[in-house]
Design an enzyme around this catalytic site. Structure first.
Site, mmCIF file in Angstrom:
data_model
loop_
_atom_site.group_PDB
_atom_site.id
_atom_site.type_symbol
_atom_site.label_atom_id
_atom_site.label_comp_id
_atom_site.label_asym_id
_atom_site.label_seq_id
_atom_site.Cartn_x
_atom_site.Cartn_y
_atom_site.Cartn_z
ATOM 1 N N ASP A 107 -3.589 -6.499 -3.166
ATOM 2 C CA ASP A 107 -2.924 -7.258 -3.752
ATOM 3 C C ASP A 107 -2.981 -8.607 -2.806
ATOM 4 O O ASP A 107 -2.566 -9.716 -3.094
ATOM 5 C CB ASP A 107 -1.504 -6.955 -3.395
ATOM 6 C CG ASP A 107 -1.099 -5.968 -4.508
ATOM 7 O OD1 ASP A 107 -1.575 -5.977 -5.710
ATOM 8 O OD2 ASP A 107 -0.317 -5.127 -4.191
ATOM 9 N N HIS A 139 -0.989 -0.471 4.251
ATOM 10 C CA HIS A 139 -1.111 0.563 3.087
ATOM 11 C C HIS A 139 -0.970 1.912 3.517
ATOM 12 O O HIS A 139 -1.133 2.269 4.685
ATOM 13 C CB HIS A 139 -2.666 0.642 2.429
ATOM 14 C CG HIS A 139 -2.601 1.224 1.205
ATOM 15 N ND1 HIS A 139 -2.772 2.553 0.837
ATOM 16 C CD2 HIS A 139 -2.411 0.549 -0.115
ATOM 17 C CE1 HIS A 139 -2.613 2.694 -0.319
ATOM 18 N NE2 HIS A 139 -2.697 1.594 -1.092
#
Ligand code: CMC
Length: 429
Positions: free
Chosen positions: A365, A308
């Protein structure tokens, strides 16, 4: 503005830059006068180190794995709130009292009922069209059907009308497109149901056979939506803000956000994770071999659902989801081998120096696809669910942008192309 200033010396000239400190002590240098005073711009491709605005909506501490909407911890909202209440909070900055909560829910319910000739649009798309393509188009189509609501507004009915329209009709459009594609008739929105349960009903009820939304399913869907409601200045939200900054309407701004979210590095990763887990399972690939591939840059393979831009620690949304997926699989009595593979991949990556050194942790996710799969959502609609969850965040940012009176977004560049040259006639090229 803080008292602390930075000095910048360039080419013999020194200027002072103001600094600004946020509620949680993050500090930024204000460079808005830099160009006027020095002729310089800053260069920060992909905006990794650029604050594009101040915002009161969402706080993330990527190092500590903290996510808060309007000051409330994501974990507490997941435990105690519901999606519409969280949407109100994200949009308006406070938890609604009971009257505000009811008004908001009624506003969304009353806005349901997509224009009847939209069915023609649903039928016009190829039956295998990617749902993010159709959703983005259909939100634009709503602009064509709501031409009185195309002005810029951040309060009153001029704001709530398009807000409620998008929030209610996005469910009908997404589920309606799915049903039309499989040769079925779209279902009608049911104001008796919660927002999360409505989506399941719109997807799966059959004539004379209403879909029974089990409490575990409703809770899981609601929680999925809460977890996706906002995430500060990510790719799609920045897109919504920049489109909105041209004073474009809410429908077109949200439609643009859907386009940005679609990509596999952003919201599209939730589909890619399931495709990755499926291929590991179906092709009998050893998780260790897959991890080795993901570490080898020459393969172009990534461990989808890992890493991320902001979180350099656990993504707190992934933590909540991992527990929730276990609960849902147990409540629905599903033994999904993909969950085992996902946990194995996570364990390996967490003890592998490639991932540890780069602070690559599971993101939202990584486990969300397994949850949506357990709820029977088709894989290519996973990112649509992300979009539905993110709508309050996009609209809150659109609203904030206009309350702040921010000017049109317009980054600069450093030109690296040819200097002036003479036109060459066709026969001499
Ligand atoms: N698998 C293998 N290596 C990775 C991964 C991954 N998933 N993610 C990052 N890296 C490596 C990357 O190659 C780079 O290595 P090096 O320093 O040797 O060049 C290093 O880690 C830093 O990565 P980066 O590409 O500079 O990070 P970024 O901030 O530009 O990109 C990201 C962030 C999320 C796009 C990236 O981590 C990624 O592609 N992850 C997989 C896709 C994914 O799961 N996306 C969903 C993000 S969460 C949902 C959302 O909010 O959008």
């Amino acid at each position: 503005m803080s008292d602390k200033k930075a000095t910048l010396t360039y080419d013999g000239k020194t200027i002072e830059l103001d600094s600004l400190t946020g509620t949680e002590n993050e500090t930024g240098l204000d460079i808005t006068k830099l160009r006027a005073e020095t002729g310089l711009i800053t260069l920060d491709p992909a905006y990794g180190n650029t604050g594009s605005c101040t915002s009161d909506i969402t706080f993330i501490d990527g190092g500590k794995g903290i996510l808060r909407y309007r000051g409330y911890a994501i974990e507490e909202l997941c435990e105690k709130s519901d999606f519409l209440e969280t949407a109100f909070l994200v949009l308006y900055g406070h938890l609604p009292n009971s009257e505000e909560k009811e008004t908001f829910k009624t506003g969304v319910n009353d806005a349901a009922g997509m224009p009847s000739d939209i069915i023609g649009h649903l039928n016009a798309f190829p039956k295998d069209a990617p749902p993010m393509a159709t959703l983005s188009s259909l939100i634009s189509v709503l602009a064509a059907h709501n031409t009185d609501d195309l002005g810029v507004a951040y309060e009153g009915e001029s704001f709530t009308k398009p807000l409620y329209t998008i929030m209610a009709q996005v469910l009908e459009l997404a589920a309606g497109q799915y049903r039309v594609n499989i040769g079925k008739t779209p279902n009608t929105y049911n104001p008796e149901l919660s927002y999360a349960a409505n989506f399941m009903h719109l997807m799966f009820s059959e004539p004379g056979q209403p879909y029974e939304v089990l409490p575990a399913v409703e809770k899981a869907m609601d929680l999925f939506l809460i977890l996706h409601a906002d995430h500060e200045q990510n790719c799609s939200t920045s897109t919504v803000r920049i489109v909105g900054s041209s004073q474009s309407n809410l429908f077109s701004s949200v439609s643009a956000g859907i386009g940005a979210l679609w990509g596999p590095l952003h919201g599209g990763a939730n589909c890619e994770v399931i495709k990755m887990l499926n291929s590991i399972y179906n092709d009998g690939i050893a998780p260790s071999d897959f991890v080795a591939k993901a570490k080898d840059k020459s393969t172009g393979v990534k461990l989808m659902g890992f890493g991320h831009r902001v979180y350099k620690n656990f993504d707190p949304r992934a933590k909540v989801l991992k527990v929730q997926v276990d609960n849902v699989l147990e409540a629905l009595n599903i033994d999904d081998p993909l969950m085992g593979i996902a946990k194995e991949l996570e364990e390996m990556a967490r003890s592998d120096s490639y991932f540890v050194d780069r602070n690559l942790y599971p993101n939202v996710d990584f486990y969300s696809g397994i949850l949506l799969k357990a709820l029977n959502i088709p894989i290519d609609m996973f990112t649509v669910l992300f979009a539905i969850g993110r709508i309050p965040g996009w609209i809150a940012n659109y609203r904030e942008l206009h309350t702040q009176g921010q000017r049109i977004g317009r980054p600069r560049q450093i030109y690296t192309g040819s200097a002036l040259r003479d036109y060459v006639d066709l026969e001499n090229r």
